[in-house]
Scaffold this active site. Structure first.
Site, PDB file in Angstrom:
ATOM      1  N   LYS A  78      14.646  25.143  -1.353  1.00 44.12           N
ATOM      2  CA  LYS A  78      13.853  26.256  -0.923  1.00 44.12           C
ATOM      3  C   LYS A  78      15.072  27.625  -0.892  1.00 44.12           C
ATOM      4  O   LYS A  78      16.056  27.387  -1.868  1.00 44.12           O
ATOM      5  CB  LYS A  78      15.705  25.895   0.484  1.00 44.12           C
ATOM      6  CG  LYS A  78      14.524  25.344   1.980  1.00 44.12           C
ATOM      7  CD  LYS A  78      15.347  25.780   3.612  1.00 44.12           C
ATOM      8  CE  LYS A  78      14.565  24.700   4.051  1.00 44.12           C
ATOM      9  NZ  LYS A  78      15.445  24.230   4.891  1.00 44.12           N
ATOM     10  N   GLU A 102      16.302   9.661   4.022  1.00 42.56           N
ATOM     11  CA  GLU A 102      18.398  10.473   5.306  1.00 42.56           C
ATOM     12  C   GLU A 102      17.574  11.202   6.364  1.00 42.56           C
ATOM     13  O   GLU A 102      17.373  11.048   6.817  1.00 42.56           O
ATOM     14  CB  GLU A 102      17.903  11.491   3.753  1.00 42.56           C
ATOM     15  CG  GLU A 102      17.099  13.186   4.343  1.00 42.56           C
ATOM     16  CD  GLU A 102      17.967  14.233   4.174  1.00 42.56           C
ATOM     17  OE1 GLU A 102      19.442  14.202   4.291  1.00 42.56           O
ATOM     18  OE2 GLU A 102      17.854  15.207   3.200  1.00 42.56           O
TER      19      GLU A 102
HETATM   20  N1  PSU Z   1      17.920  21.831   2.259  1.00 42.81           N
HETATM   21  C1  PSU Z   1      17.454  21.483   3.076  1.00 42.81           C
HETATM   22  N2  PSU Z   1      17.051  21.020   4.274  1.00 42.81           N
HETATM   23  C2  PSU Z   1      17.674  20.014   4.346  1.00 42.81           C
HETATM   24  C3  PSU Z   1      18.900  20.071   3.289  1.00 42.81           C
HETATM   25  C4  PSU Z   1      18.798  21.148   2.365  1.00 42.81           C
HETATM   26  O1  PSU Z   1      15.562  22.647   2.390  1.00 42.81           O
HETATM   27  O2  PSU Z   1      17.898  19.397   5.297  1.00 42.81           O
HETATM   28  C5  PSU Z   1      20.459  19.132   3.729  1.00 42.81           C
HETATM   29  C6  PSU Z   1      19.962  18.276   2.727  1.00 42.81           C
HETATM   30  O3  PSU Z   1      20.639  17.214   3.770  1.00 42.81           O
HETATM   31  C7  PSU Z   1      20.915  18.495   1.754  1.00 42.81           C
HETATM   32  C8  PSU Z   1      21.613  18.689   2.462  1.00 42.81           C
HETATM   33  O4  PSU Z   1      21.285  16.769   0.726  1.00 42.81           O
HETATM   34  O5  PSU Z   1      20.893  19.892   3.706  1.00 42.81           O
HETATM   35  C9  PSU Z   1      22.655  19.917   1.222  1.00 42.81           C
HETATM   36  O6  PSU Z   1      24.070  20.694   2.160  1.00 42.81           O
HETATM   37  P1  PSU Z   1      24.748  21.382   0.777  1.00 42.81           P
HETATM   38  O7  PSU Z   1      24.095  23.181   0.582  1.00 42.81           O
HETATM   39  O8  PSU Z   1      25.817  21.535   1.514  1.00 42.81           O
HETATM   40  O9  PSU Z   1      25.434  20.068  -0.600  1.00 42.81           O
END
Ligand code: PSU
Ligand code: MN
Length: 307
Positions: free
Chosen positions: A159, A25
């Protein structure tokens, strides 16, 4: 394939020959880590994938197209430019027609990987159900994407800015197998512990590859989530991280942070307040995932030939 997808020639050739390919990604590069460590890590991760027998395909959007496979200059741009969009599933058409630079989240990367025919995807941490989701309805599109798109996702767990228990429940509801590599406990990104048992454990990649292959052979759609614990040497104490998370959540609320800004805000807050330590863990775990993901892609390519 339609004209909105551009597959790098090396990636294309590997896919045509049934050789192992690993999708990576780009949000982790643009929004997940500071420059220049993000660029160094992106390059190093691609090298690890190669050294372990697979072709890397970093996924991103630019010039009005979804790209699978970036060259060094393109990686550099995503690592250093300030105007890069965080692209989840719903942002894809907008960023394409506006010809913007879009770094893809887990959800968007999975969808583009699937369009390209890539089955194995390596990331750091996935999005999930947020801690206060009962009030905010904040549930990442990563989870709804995993319900429908057949790509295996190698992560270091979830996380603890998220509600890990609710996220595991959601994954169960949506029929997504969750396999932790080499231990019983589900890991929580910076820490190998989370307080939750993993629904499944496996200690070898051939078994995981067989499970992925069998799921799709059965016509069961959607992802398989593999959780790979952060290496013990770079692990952070979970109580130390928890204090920063509590603080980050408080500050996010005070500042009315909402929508797609929530996750990057929390990630940046924690990174800024734990400086070197969290970055070191982040880099170590993504490299560790790249190794496992490449091994898994190799095992999957073999198992795919025999079925
Ligand atoms: N969680 C992490 N590191 C990240 C992300 C999430 O520990 O870099 C990033 C990833 O790209 C994930 C996105 O797909 O955040 C999720 O965002 P949202 O919660 O807005 O869907
Ligand atoms: Mn959200």
């Amino acid at each position: 394939m339609h004209s909105f997808l551009e597959i790098d020639p090396e990636v294309k050739q590997a896919l045509e020959k049934g050789k192992p390919v690993v999708a990576l990604e780009s949000t982790i590069i643009s929004h997940g880590m500071p420059f220049p460590q993000n660029l160094e890590t992106a390059i190093e991760v691609e090298r690890i994938v190669r050294d372990n027998g697979a072709v890397p395909a970093t996924i991103a959007i630019f010039d009005g197209k979804c790209h699978a496979g970036l060259n060094k200059e393109q990686l550099e741009h995503f690592a250093s430019a300030k105007d890069v969009w965080k692209v989840s599933l719903r942002d894809i058409p907008y960023v394409i027609i506006k010809k913007l630079y879009g770094a893809t989240t887990v959800a968007a990367t999975m969808r583009i990987a699937a369009m390209a025919g890539i089955k194995i995807f390596v990331t750091g941490g996935i999005g999930g159900v947020h801690r206060n989701a009962s009030e905010t309805m904040d549930i990442s599109a990563d989870l709804t994407e995993m319900e429908q798109t057949p790509v295996a996702v190698v992560s270091a767990g979830i996380k603890s800015i998220l509600d890990i228990g609710l996220t595991l429940e959601y994954l169960e509801t949506k029929g997504i197998p969750v396999i932790t590599f080499g231990q019983v406990e589900f890991p929580s990104f910076y820490s190998s512990k989370s307080g939750f048992n993993s629904p499944l454990r496996s200690d070898n990649v051939e078994e995981i590859a067989a499970m992925i292959n069998t799921k799709w052979q059965l016509g069961l759609n959607g992802a398989v989530l593999i959780a790979n614990p952060v290496p013990a040497m770079q692990e952070m104490p979970s109580n130390e991280i928890e204090a920063h998370i509590q603080q980050a959540l408080r500050v996010a609320k005070e500042n009315n942070i909402s929508g797609k800004d929530v996750t990057p805000f929390l990630l940046k807050y924690i990174a800024d307040h734990t400086r070197g330590e969290s970055l070191e863990a982040n880099i170590a775990l993504i490299k560790n995932n790249a190794m496992l993901g490449a091994e898994l892609a190799v095992a999957y390519a073999k198992s795919d030939l025999t079925t």
